[in-house]
Design an enzyme around this catalytic site. Structure first.
Site, PDB file in Angstrom:
ATOM      1  N   CYS A 195       0.656  -1.113   0.005  1.00 20.76           N
ATOM      2  CA  CYS A 195       0.198   0.096  -0.149  1.00 20.76           C
ATOM      3  C   CYS A 195       0.902   1.381  -0.023  1.00 20.76           C
ATOM      4  O   CYS A 195       1.513   1.765  -1.067  1.00 20.76           O
ATOM      5  CB  CYS A 195      -0.826   0.068   1.074  1.00 20.76           C
ATOM      6  SG  CYS A 195      -2.451   0.945   0.729  1.00 20.76           S
ATOM      7  N   GLU A 249      -1.477  -9.265   3.356  1.00 11.92           N
ATOM      8  CA  GLU A 249      -1.437  -9.801   4.785  1.00 11.92           C
ATOM      9  C   GLU A 249      -2.758 -10.146   5.381  1.00 11.92           C
ATOM     10  O   GLU A 249      -3.031 -10.961   6.249  1.00 11.92           O
ATOM     11  CB  GLU A 249      -0.718  -8.958   5.904  1.00 11.92           C
ATOM     12  CG  GLU A 249      -1.533  -7.374   6.212  1.00 11.92           C
ATOM     13  CD  GLU A 249      -1.227  -6.394   5.118  1.00 11.92           C
ATOM     14  OE1 GLU A 249      -1.094  -6.659   3.926  1.00 11.92           O
ATOM     15  OE2 GLU A 249      -1.498  -5.278   5.828  1.00 11.92           O
ATOM     16  N   HIS A 257      -3.760  -5.018   0.572  1.00  9.75           N
ATOM     17  CA  HIS A 257      -3.184  -5.472   1.592  1.00  9.75           C
ATOM     18  C   HIS A 257      -3.286  -7.109   1.799  1.00  9.75           C
ATOM     19  O   HIS A 257      -4.322  -7.909   2.242  1.00  9.75           O
ATOM     20  CB  HIS A 257      -4.105  -4.972   2.861  1.00  9.75           C
ATOM     21  CG  HIS A 257      -3.598  -3.665   2.986  1.00  9.75           C
ATOM     22  ND1 HIS A 257      -2.568  -3.030   3.894  1.00  9.75           N
ATOM     23  CD2 HIS A 257      -4.430  -2.459   2.775  1.00  9.75           C
ATOM     24  CE1 HIS A 257      -2.477  -1.959   3.909  1.00  9.75           C
ATOM     25  NE2 HIS A 257      -3.502  -1.416   3.222  1.00  9.75           N
TER      26      HIS A 257
HETATM   27  N1  GLN Z   1      -1.893   6.961   2.727  1.00 10.22           N
HETATM   28  C1  GLN Z   1      -1.740   6.038   1.617  1.00 10.22           C
HETATM   29  C2  GLN Z   1      -3.549   6.200   1.080  1.00 10.22           C
HETATM   30  O1  GLN Z   1      -4.295   6.855   1.639  1.00 10.22           O
HETATM   31  C3  GLN Z   1      -1.732   4.780   1.950  1.00 10.22           C
HETATM   32  C4  GLN Z   1      -2.633   3.753   2.811  1.00 10.22           C
HETATM   33  C5  GLN Z   1      -1.984   2.609   3.578  1.00 10.22           C
HETATM   34  O2  GLN Z   1      -1.135   2.335   3.018  1.00 10.22           O
HETATM   35  N2  GLN Z   1      -3.265   1.766   3.712  1.00 10.22           N
HETATM   36  O3  GLN Z   1      -3.427   6.139  -0.153  1.00 10.22           O
END
Ligand code: GLN
Length: 544
Positions: free
Chosen positions: A386, A514, A512
């Site tokens: 992410c 994970e 994600h």
């Molecule tokens: N802050 C980034 C976004 O909002 C990444 C978010 C995250 O890593 N879950 O896109």
């Protein structure tokens, strides 16, 4: 109303952090392995609508379900232990309950009546417990975990709702109460009094425990089990010992099974009992106890000092490492403390692989960019999740494409080259709760890519939680220079996976992964990352 499901309520006493979520998950697994279908539900007493807006320091990880619910991290345990359906109906907070009741009040549904904790709040809690049992037709058992500790003011309405629920469904409900037996070194004795008192508090709410699971550092002598049985009014075989685990939390279902918890619960609920095999779980525990080699992964993040902030991530790394016979050493690096005088500090170098997890905000961004640069240049495996993918793209734009003032909009809204930008529909958003790109999206993978190699298929579904995206205006430029987009949103052009050509393993994913790893089914991307890190350890391409 109840269909055929039975209900087990898991409450906790004495103190917090005893592992109710793990116990609830392990109980769910024991049912599942008998061919029964279990569903799990977390009832949280706090007034936030969900943990989505809470700091990871307060609440640990926010676990995301396929349908985009931002939930308590215990749902991660439920996923790892069971195949229970997990969705919005699997997690409820008092905030959601009050919100629903107050909306109805404003709509005029209660016109003329005084709206009260009993019956309006308790009815709404009961409705949600039934809804979890009715989410699929064939759910045999619902395991309901109650957050907090018995005696907390804020859990009173939940316990009252459970008392009523048990009364309405006599013979179909059980309570498992999880407590702690402290060992007093000076007296060389384990003490049962805190357990007795917490059971008294539970009884005051009108709920009798049917089974008491005692967390303990040492084996519980028979006299003490008998004492707990007598004083707390539970059968002797229903005083269960849950010892501190030696190697991993995945020992817990084995501990419970060895004390016939599966059989006892089935009998009490009138469910058919079939001895279930946990062979694959035994194998995981065995493998974990006898590693052939070790591997060091550095995690560069903002919340590394909070043990629960990256819960699923640590578990997913561990599942992949254990399956490959490796002991995982984590080097936890706080991203805003790893740069000194414009350079990475020495402690950053020399790990077998680097992982930058998800995150929000600008703190520690510079350290993350420098870590990605180092991993790229030194040909060390890198896994960006992410925010970690966004870091990888910005670093590439800054240092390979040499684009002036390239950045993420989240870090510098005035940057000339916003490599990571807001999606159109995120620009106008003013409400912070539940408004990100959330939940499962399908992704198409490029044939022959490393992601394809890892997954072994071209269509996948993974869960998202973010506001910003890779800005496709820059796609051609980065691809020409060797950073490829190897996964895109199905039916769209959003970039979901990036990977660096001419590098052993440098992959970023906007989702994600994970959240979808189990000890018995490690996630393919984590497995591939661990494999690459092991190769790096055995034959580093560039010596540090
Ligand atoms: N802050 C980034 C976004 O909002 C990444 C978010 C995250 O890593 N879950 O896109």
């Amino acid at each position: 109303m109840r269909n055929k499901s039975k209900f087990i309520f898991v409450t906790g006493g004495v103190c917090s952090s005893l592992g109710k979520g793990i116990t609830a998950g392990a109980v769910g697994l024991l049912f599942e392995r008998q061919g029964l279908k279990a569903a799990l539900l977390k009832l949280d007493p706090y007034l936030n609508v969900d943990p989505g807006t809470m700091s990871p320091y307060q609440h640990g990880e926010v676990y995301v379900t396929d349908d985009g619910a931002e939930t308590d991290l215990d749902l991660g345990h439920y996923y790892r232990f069971t195949h229970s359906p997990l969705s919005k109906v699997s997690s409820t907070s008092s905030g959601q309950v009050y919100d629903a009741v107050l909306r109805r009040e404003r709509r005029g549904d209660y016109l003329g009546k005084t709206v009260q904790v009993i019956p309006h709040i308790t009815d709404e809690i009961k409705r949600r417990i039934y809804a979890c049992g009715n989410q699929e037709e064939d759910i045999d058992v619902v395991v309901v975990e109650v957050g907090g500790t018995v005696g907390d003011i804020e859990s009173q309405p939940i316990l009252e709702a459970i008392r009523q629920f048990k009364n309405d469904n006599l013979g179909h409900c059980l309570n498992i109460h999880l407590t702690y037996l402290p060992y007093l070194g000076a007296a060389k004795e384990m003490k049962t009094k805190p357990t007795q008192h917490s059971v008294m508090l539970l009884r005051e709410t009108g709920i009798d425990p049917n089974m008491i699971v005692c967390r303990s550092e040492y084996e519980i002598p028979t006299e003490l089990r008998d004492k707990i049985s007598l004083f707390c009014n539970v059968d002797k075989d229903c005083v269960i010992e849950e010892l501190d685990v030696k190697t991993s939390v995945y020992e817990v279902p084995l501990q419970l099974k060895s004390q016939r918890v599966d059989e006892i619960l089935c009998k009490k609920l009138g469910l058919p009992f079939k001895p279930a095999s946990l062979k694959d779980w035994e194998d995981v525990v065995l493998l974990k106890g006898q590693p052939k080699d070790s591997l060091e992964i550095a995690i560069v993040g903002k919340y590394v000092e909070h043990g629960d902030a990256y819960k699923s991530l640590y578990e997913a790394l561990d599942h992949a490492a254990t399956a490959q016979g490796l002991r995982l050493k984590l080097r936890l690096l706080e991203s805003d403390k790893i740069v000194s005088k414009g350079k990475l500090i020495d402690e950053v170098y020399g790990a077998d692989g680097y992982l930058i997890p998800g995150g929000f905000g600008e703190r520690g961004w510079g350290g993350k960019i420098m870590t990605a640069k180092m991993a790229r240049e030194m040909q060390v495996p890198y896994f960006g999740i992410c925010l970690g993918m966004q870091v990888m793209c910005v670093e590439f734009a800054q240092n390979v494409l040499h684009l002036e003032n390239a950045n993420s909009y989240e870090i510098d809204p005035d940057c000339q080259n916003p490599i990571i930008a807001f999606m159109e529909n995120q620009k106008e958003i003013t409400n912070m709760g539940g408004t990100m790109r959330l939940g499962a999206f399908e992704c198409e993978i490029k044939k022959g890519s490393k992601a394809h190699q890892a997954y072994g298929k071209l269509n996948i579904s993974e869960r998202h939680r973010h506001r910003l995206e890779f800005n496709s205006v820059y796609r051609e430029a980065i691809e020409e220079s060797g950073l490829q987009v190897t996964g895109t949103l199905k039916g769209g052009d959003l970039c979901e996976i990036t990977e660096l050509k001419d590098h052993p393993w440098m992959i970023g994913v906007q989702f994600h992964p994970e959240f979808k790893s189990r000890p018995t089914e490690p996630h393919p991307l984590f497995s591939a990352f661990i494999e690459a890190a092991l190769k790096q350890k055995r034959s580093p391409l560039v010596k540090a």
